[in-house]
Design a protein around this motif. Structure first.
Motif, PDB file in Angstrom:
ATOM      1  N   SER A 153      -5.188   3.050  -4.521  1.00  0.00           N
ATOM      2  CA  SER A 153      -5.837   3.605  -3.495  1.00  0.00           C
ATOM      3  C   SER A 153      -4.808   4.273  -2.363  1.00  0.00           C
ATOM      4  O   SER A 153      -3.757   3.517  -2.153  1.00  0.00           O
ATOM      5  CB  SER A 153      -6.916   2.549  -2.521  1.00  0.00           C
ATOM      6  OG  SER A 153      -5.880   1.453  -2.131  1.00  0.00           O
ATOM      7  N   ARG A 154      -5.163   5.357  -2.047  1.00  0.00           N
ATOM      8  CA  ARG A 154      -4.154   6.141  -1.007  1.00  0.00           C
ATOM      9  C   ARG A 154      -4.510   5.848   0.356  1.00  0.00           C
ATOM     10  O   ARG A 154      -5.745   5.770   0.715  1.00  0.00           O
ATOM     11  CB  ARG A 154      -4.235   7.718  -1.480  1.00  0.00           C
ATOM     12  CG  ARG A 154      -3.757   7.947  -2.701  1.00  0.00           C
ATOM     13  CD  ARG A 154      -2.244   7.791  -2.935  1.00  0.00           C
ATOM     14  NE  ARG A 154      -1.991   8.345  -4.249  1.00  0.00           N
ATOM     15  CZ  ARG A 154      -0.532   8.964  -4.209  1.00  0.00           C
ATOM     16  NH1 ARG A 154      -0.216   9.489  -3.220  1.00  0.00           N
ATOM     17  NH2 ARG A 154      -0.452   9.567  -5.418  1.00  0.00           N
ATOM     18  N   SER A 155      -3.424   5.907   1.176  1.00  0.00           N
ATOM     19  CA  SER A 155      -3.620   5.945   2.694  1.00  0.00           C
ATOM     20  C   SER A 155      -2.757   6.751   3.405  1.00  0.00           C
ATOM     21  O   SER A 155      -1.510   6.810   2.929  1.00  0.00           O
ATOM     22  CB  SER A 155      -3.437   4.413   3.282  1.00  0.00           C
ATOM     23  OG  SER A 155      -3.814   4.365   4.483  1.00  0.00           O
ATOM     24  N   LEU A 156      -2.969   7.553   4.431  1.00  0.00           N
ATOM     25  CA  LEU A 156      -2.153   8.424   4.997  1.00  0.00           C
ATOM     26  C   LEU A 156      -1.108   7.313   6.155  1.00  0.00           C
ATOM     27  O   LEU A 156       0.032   7.783   6.862  1.00  0.00           O
ATOM     28  CB  LEU A 156      -2.940   9.380   6.211  1.00  0.00           C
ATOM     29  CG  LEU A 156      -3.693  10.284   5.484  1.00  0.00           C
ATOM     30  CD1 LEU A 156      -4.353  11.141   6.584  1.00  0.00           C
ATOM     31  CD2 LEU A 156      -2.594  11.533   4.788  1.00  0.00           C
ATOM     32  N   SER A 157      -1.721   6.085   6.195  1.00  0.00           N
ATOM     33  CA  SER A 157      -0.876   5.141   7.064  1.00  0.00           C
ATOM     34  C   SER A 157       0.511   4.432   6.483  1.00  0.00           C
ATOM     35  O   SER A 157       1.184   4.092   6.863  1.00  0.00           O
ATOM     36  CB  SER A 157      -1.427   4.161   7.640  1.00  0.00           C
ATOM     37  OG  SER A 157      -2.295   3.198   6.587  1.00  0.00           O
ATOM     38  N   HIS A 158       0.466   4.687   5.013  1.00  0.00           N
ATOM     39  CA  HIS A 158       1.723   3.974   4.463  1.00  0.00           C
ATOM     40  C   HIS A 158       1.843   4.365   2.943  1.00  0.00           C
ATOM     41  O   HIS A 158       0.802   5.116   2.251  1.00  0.00           O
ATOM     42  CB  HIS A 158       1.337   2.401   4.431  1.00  0.00           C
ATOM     43  CG  HIS A 158       0.260   2.011   3.646  1.00  0.00           C
ATOM     44  ND1 HIS A 158      -0.045   1.791   2.046  1.00  0.00           N
ATOM     45  CD2 HIS A 158      -0.992   1.533   4.129  1.00  0.00           C
ATOM     46  CE1 HIS A 158      -1.126   1.758   1.670  1.00  0.00           C
ATOM     47  NE2 HIS A 158      -1.738   1.243   3.059  1.00  0.00           N
ATOM     48  N   SER A 159       2.920   4.489   2.286  1.00  0.00           N
ATOM     49  CA  SER A 159       3.191   4.828   0.875  1.00  0.00           C
ATOM     50  C   SER A 159       2.519   3.900  -0.124  1.00  0.00           C
ATOM     51  O   SER A 159       2.375   2.710   0.173  1.00  0.00           O
ATOM     52  CB  SER A 159       4.816   4.591   0.818  1.00  0.00           C
ATOM     53  OG  SER A 159       5.055   4.823  -0.550  1.00  0.00           O
ATOM     54  N   PRO A 160       1.915   4.506  -0.969  1.00  0.00           N
ATOM     55  CA  PRO A 160       1.283   3.501  -2.106  1.00  0.00           C
ATOM     56  C   PRO A 160       2.330   2.772  -2.859  1.00  0.00           C
ATOM     57  O   PRO A 160       3.663   3.169  -2.915  1.00  0.00           O
ATOM     58  CB  PRO A 160       0.724   4.740  -3.254  1.00  0.00           C
ATOM     59  CG  PRO A 160       1.450   5.976  -2.942  1.00  0.00           C
ATOM     60  CD  PRO A 160       1.947   5.754  -1.729  1.00  0.00           C
TER      61      PRO A 160
END
Length: 633
Positions: free
Chosen positions: A46-53
């Motif tokens: 799952s991707r998030s703009l707040s942290h690196s996968p």
């Protein structure tokens, strides 16, 4: 190409660990041609703009011996070229934390780049100090192949001393003897004051004491209750309940709360496990108890003297045995002594300031140890104890109306319940001065709602397992707690707290570890479960070092970390235990009980904590050809 590495520090020796790290690197490099983005896509992370996968910490090593240090940059020159360093106000980073190791002839230079929204400079300085110490120790022990990995510590002697000296505390003069002697001292001072109240009826301190004395003598003379006996109480909230608790203690016995709302099978197990000499009950609940259990539903004992009895208990005698959830499907009886309960009264006086001016609400079920806090917290400090009724639970306005009508000044509530009522528009009851919550994590939104609508009412967040006598940690809520994670606080009087890593070493300030509790608060163990007692109440590896004075520590299973101000923050659990509506529940116990039902092949219980209200969901697989009994479920 970025390589994602997962290493495991669970190795016995330094050589084993370094070989593991080496092999992990070799394995990763053999697949380094796989682009990182392709790896993330294949894994469907799952991707998030707040942290690196996949990872949030990047470690880089520079072995080129280039121009790295500030001194080298300042002295570097080129013929006919003017050089000046450009200072950047902001540094862009794709990761939460980047650690650069620059190898030079003089040694290793560490460079830290971090997200200021997650870390402050003090925390990074601590990480830098700890990593420097580890690298220094590694350089000094590189030739010692059999060096134990846990012997390499990141803590300096000063930090170790600080963590252990935090346990030192100046206690009030220790109170000796039994808990009912503290109550009798209050009787001598305020005999005519109202002690307990329920539905318009009340008993003064003198009347409550005299009735308890008479019943205690009847228990001794007619039912053979003696020091060391266990006597059950199975009744609804009433004045008789208060008389029963004190009478059992005065007779030299310990009481066992048997909640009439429990399933009959659980009550039967508890009666059998404790081998109760007798159960005091009201007539309405007598048929819920096993037939072979001796009961007493008529508590009249006016023919006996009302004078105080000779004390049959000492500080090491049991005061009560209360049952908690068990991971094997079998509840555990926690044994609490008079010493632990008397010690807790020092905390009541110090942190809550309960006095003869207070009226304390008796809210909790008797099977929940907050009942003990309410009951003795009132009666050992001269306050009046007011039993709640069921009607007040129907709404927030009903709760506050009841508190106002009965001039309640102190309440101790499950966190989840207070969250449901604190946003009410109903004005606060005038006498209310203190709200104590516990059992679950306190949300910052609840703190904000309390501070907005409850002017002048102090809110205390408490934490503690039954094995540590009600609560062990307390935090007086501040306005700053409405903007972030609310800490569970600092230790109570007479309590020792250690935060340990899995290998038993001290976790540094800010580091996560399991909470261990010691001190006068500790339970005597689990009734009839010596192995479980030995597993949960361990020898203190730091006993006698600096301020650590407790020979035993209770292994809570709770993960915590120290904040910069010395408060503890709750992080989670190391096992499958959960809190629902303030009650400690072993999910495994429910799974075992469901699996044992007729017609069930297997069962699974999941904890749903995504919603506002925590829920448990149970799934069962039926045996081939089997039938399920709805009544059993």
């Amino acid at each position: 190409n970025t390589l994602v590495l997962r290493v495991n520090t669970a190795h016995n020796t330094l050589t084993e660990y370094l070989n593991h790290v080496r092999q992990t690197h070799l394995d990763a490099q053999s697949n380094q041609d796989v682009p990182f983005e392709q790896l993330v896509d294949k894994l469907k992370v799952s991707r998030s703009l707040s942290h690196s996968p996949l990872f949030q910490i990047m470690v880089t090593t520079n072995t080129e011996f280039g121009v790295n240090s500030a001194e080298q940059k300042a002295s570097f020159t080129l013929d006919e070229v003017s050089l000046s360093q450009i200072e950047q106000e902001e540094v862009q980073s794709k990761f939460d934390l980047e650690v650069g190791l620059n190898l030079t002839a003089e040694g290793i230079e560490l460079e830290w780049t971090y997200d200021v929204a997650l870390f402050d400079e003090e925390y990074i300085s601590t990480l830098d100090r700890h990593l420097t110490r580890v690298l220094t120790e590694l350089s000094q022990t590189a030739s010692q192949s059999n060096q134990a990995l846990q012997a390499i510590t990141m803590l300096s002697e000063q930090e170790t001393q600080r963590l252990l000296s935090e346990q030192e505390v100046t206690l009030p003069a220790p109170r000796q003897g039994s808990i009912h002697r503290l109550f009798e001292a209050q009787v001598a001072e305020r005999a005519s004051k109202s002690a307990v109240e329920k539905d318009g009826q009340s008993l003064t301190y003198q009347a409550l004491n005299e009735r308890a004395n008479q019943l205690a003598k009847r228990l001794q003379n007619e039912h053979g209750v003696r020091s060391g006996s266990l006597v059950g109480i199975c009744m609804s909230r009433s004045l008789d309940m208060a008389v029963s608790v004190l009478a059992i203690l005065k007779a030299g016995a310990a009481y066992v709360p048997l909640d009439p709302e429990y399933p009959q099978a659980r009550l039967a197990y508890m009666c059998n496990d404790t081998k109760v000499a007798l159960v005091l009950c009201d007539t309405a609940h007598e048929d819920k108890l096993p037939e072979d259990v001796k009961t007493l539903s008529t508590l009249e004992a006016s023919e006996y003297s009302s004078e105080n009895l000779k004390d049959e208990s000492d500080e090491n005698s049991l005061a009560y045995v209360i049952y908690t959830s068990g991971s094997t499907g079998v509840p555990k009886g926690v044994m609490i002594t008079h010493k632990s309960l008397v010690n807790y009264q020092a905390h009541i006086a110090h942190s809550y300031g309960i006095s003869s001016e207070d009226r304390v609400l008796q809210f909790s079920s008797m099977s929940f140890d907050i009942f003990v806090e309410e009951f003795f917290g009132a009666l050992c400090h001269g306050a009046s104890l007011v039993f709640r009724n069921d009607e007040m639970m129907q709404s927030a306005s009903g709760f506050y109306d009841y508190c106002e009508a009965h001039e309640i000044s102190v309440v101790s509530l499950p966190t989840a319940y207070y969250e449901s009522i604190c946003r009410s528009e109903r004005p606060q009851p005038a006498p209310l001065r203190l709200v104590i919550v516990g059992g679950e994590a306190l949300k910052s939104t609840t703190v904000a709602a309390h501070l907005k609508g409850r002017d002048g009412v102090q809110l205390i967040n408490s934490y503690g397992p039954t094995e540590a006598t009600i609560t062990a940690i307390t935090h007086v809520v501040q306005s700053a707690d409405s903007n972030g994670v609310v800490p569970i606080g600092k230790r109570n009087l007479g309590v020792e707290l250690l935060v340990l890593s899995p290998d038993g070493s001290l976790s540094p300030m800010g580091g996560q570890g399991e909470l261990y509790i010691g001190g006068a608060c500790l339970a005597a163990g689990y009734l009839n479960q010596e192995q479980k007692t030995a597993e949960s109440f361990i020898d203190n590896p730091y006993y006698g070092v600096a301020g650590s004075r407790s020979k035993k520590l209770y292994k809570t299973g709770d993960l915590v970390r120290y904040l910069a101000d010395g408060n503890l923050q709750f992080v989670g659990r190391v096992d499958g235990q959960v809190k629902v509506n303030g009650y400690r529940i072993e999910v495994d116990e429910i799974t075992v009980q469901l699996s044992n039902l007729a017609g069930v092949d297997s069962a699974l219980v999941l904890h749903d904590k995504e919603q506002q209200v925590h829920r448990l969901h149970a799934f069962i697989a039926r045996q081939a050809g089997g039938t399920l009994n709805d009544e059993e479920f």
